[in-house]
Each structure stands twice: as C-alpha cells, then as structure tokens.
Motif scaffolding. Sequence first.
Motif, PDB file in Angstrom:
ATOM      1  N   MET A   1       0.838  -1.206   0.000  1.00 51.20           N
ATOM      2  CA  MET A   1       0.000   0.000   0.000  1.00 51.20           C
ATOM      3  C   MET A   1       0.866   1.246   0.000  1.00 51.20           C
ATOM      4  N   LYS A   2       0.485   2.217  -0.806  1.00 47.63           N
ATOM      5  CA  LYS A   2       1.199   3.481  -0.811  1.00 47.63           C
ATOM      6  C   LYS A   2       0.730   4.350   0.355  1.00 47.63           C
ATOM      7  N   THR A   3       1.571   5.331   0.691  1.00 41.72           N
ATOM      8  CA  THR A   3       1.237   6.299   1.724  1.00 41.72           C
ATOM      9  C   THR A   3       1.362   7.704   1.153  1.00 41.72           C
ATOM     10  N   ALA A   4       0.393   8.561   1.467  1.00 42.71           N
ATOM     11  CA  ALA A   4       0.426   9.950   1.020  1.00 42.71           C
ATOM     12  C   ALA A   4       0.322  10.884   2.213  1.00 42.71           C
ATOM     13  N   LEU A   5       1.059  11.974   2.172  1.00 41.30           N
ATOM     14  CA  LEU A   5       0.969  13.055   3.154  1.00 41.30           C
ATOM     15  C   LEU A   5       0.310  14.234   2.467  1.00 41.30           C
ATOM     16  N   ILE A   6      -0.728  14.781   3.104  1.00 35.51           N
ATOM     17  CA  ILE A   6      -1.457  15.916   2.541  1.00 35.51           C
ATOM     18  C   ILE A   6      -1.537  17.016   3.591  1.00 35.51           C
ATOM     19  N   THR A   7      -1.090  18.211   3.256  1.00 33.02           N
ATOM     20  CA  THR A   7      -1.195  19.331   4.190  1.00 33.02           C
ATOM     21  C   THR A   7      -2.528  20.054   3.987  1.00 33.02           C
ATOM     22  N   PHE A  80       7.970   4.840   4.774  1.00 37.64           N
ATOM     23  CA  PHE A  80       8.240   5.598   3.553  1.00 37.64           C
ATOM     24  C   PHE A  80       6.975   6.271   3.038  1.00 37.64           C
ATOM     25  N   VAL A  81       7.093   7.547   2.690  1.00 36.35           N
ATOM     26  CA  VAL A  81       5.986   8.319   2.131  1.00 36.35           C
ATOM     27  C   VAL A  81       6.156   8.381   0.614  1.00 36.35           C
ATOM     28  N   ASP A  82       5.203   7.804  -0.101  1.00 36.77           N
ATOM     29  CA  ASP A  82       5.271   7.736  -1.563  1.00 36.77           C
ATOM     30  C   ASP A  82       4.847   9.029  -2.239  1.00 36.77           C
ATOM     31  N   ILE A  83       3.871   9.723  -1.620  1.00 33.31           N
ATOM     32  CA  ILE A  83       3.265  10.897  -2.248  1.00 33.31           C
ATOM     33  C   ILE A  83       3.186  12.035  -1.237  1.00 33.31           C
TER      34      ILE A  83
END
Length: 234
Positions: A1-7, A80-83
């Motif tokens: 699964m990918k991980t995304a960080l969104i501000t 690890f953050v992919d996006i």
Amino acid sequence: MKTALITGATKGIGRAVTIAFAKQGINVAICSRNQQDLLDFEAELASVAPGVRVISMVADCSKRDDVKNFAVFTEKNMGFVDIVVNNVGMYTPSSILNDAENTFQKQIDTNLMPAHELYRFFGKRMVSVGKGHIFNICSVASLNPVVEAGMYSVTKYALLGLNNVMRLEMQEHGVKVTAIIPGSTLTDSWRGIEVDKDTMVLPEDVAAAITSIVNMSAGANVDQLIIKPAKGQL
C-alpha cells in the motif's frame, strides 16, 4: 500500500484529494490546525475507506517547526511516504501597497515555506529508493498575476518556480514532481461570496486529476496541469 501526506487536508482541495486517495487504497497522513476537524474527518474516512490507515496531527503549516514535526510524525508512524501533496495555502485579497504589516511573511510562510521544508525532508528519502511523487498545488496566479491579490500571486509564482527546480533535481532519480494549477475553484476562499458552482472548478475535479496522474505508468510524468472553469475565470 502506498502512503500519502497531505497538508491542509480537512477542507477544499486537500479534503477532496485525501478522500480520493483513501478510496484508492492509499494510506493517508493529514494535518489541520483544528483537532475536531481532524477527528470528524478521520471518522468520515473510516466509513468511506475502512481498510485504509489514517493518521492525523494538529499542525499550523505556517510554522516551520510544525511542518517538520508533522513530517517526522508521519515517517515514524507510516514509514516511507510515496506521495506528498503540498496543498496548504492562504488567499488574501489585497494589493501589496495596502497589505497589513505581516502579510508578506505570513503568505510566504503559508504558501511557500511548507513545500520547501517537506521537499528537503522527503526528497532525499525518495532519491534513495528511486521513487516518489510530489504535487504542488499552485494557482493560475502562478502564471498570470492577480493584482487584487498581490502577495498571493508573488508566493504562487515562487511555488511554481520551486516546483520546477524540484522536478529538474528529481527527474534523474526517478522521482516525479507535478504542479497542479487550478483556476477559480470552489473552496473556502469564496466563503461569503455568492457563486454558481457550475461555473467553477470543484475540488473533486482537482482530486480526480491528481489520482489519474498517480496511476500513470512509472515512466510518465505530468510536469504541470492547468484546470480552469469551462466558461473562463471568475
């Protein structure tokens, strides 16, 4: 699964992108200045995407330490953050000559600094594994200044410039960087103003574009994407 960080994830474009990612099975790390907004949004995400992991943190992204703490918190809990989606921003409708004394620094700290700090934090990690994608939510004011929002235009010009440098630095390492350039979009910037939503870009339109780009092949990158209202700018 990918991980995304969104501000700035609980409102507007950030909210729509977070929901779209979660529905695609992407784990999300989100921040906002308001704890209750985060709790309510986490509950909503749990109902629309129950298999997705969501972590949140109260952070004022106009403060460098908060941005760094959010990055550290995300990496510690998600790996690890992919996006990375640099979405947080503020719009001040004022000419530069009429700006309040703190407008210059506040707009730089909100519209430009977070993207710079998160790039410096996650960029080397992405380079080390040869993958990752950074999205910078710019504005049509990045291309054509809006004189009624002078410092907003200046900082969005700067964000697009930062985006372009990021992309050139990252491209040899297999890391993608994309500038999203929306026109008149129905976000909180329009609160209190009567508008017809059918004449505007919706946050969900921007989210759909970003998820489509994320799903492209490893060899394809969208350098920048402009999304304007079909009938022209408001």
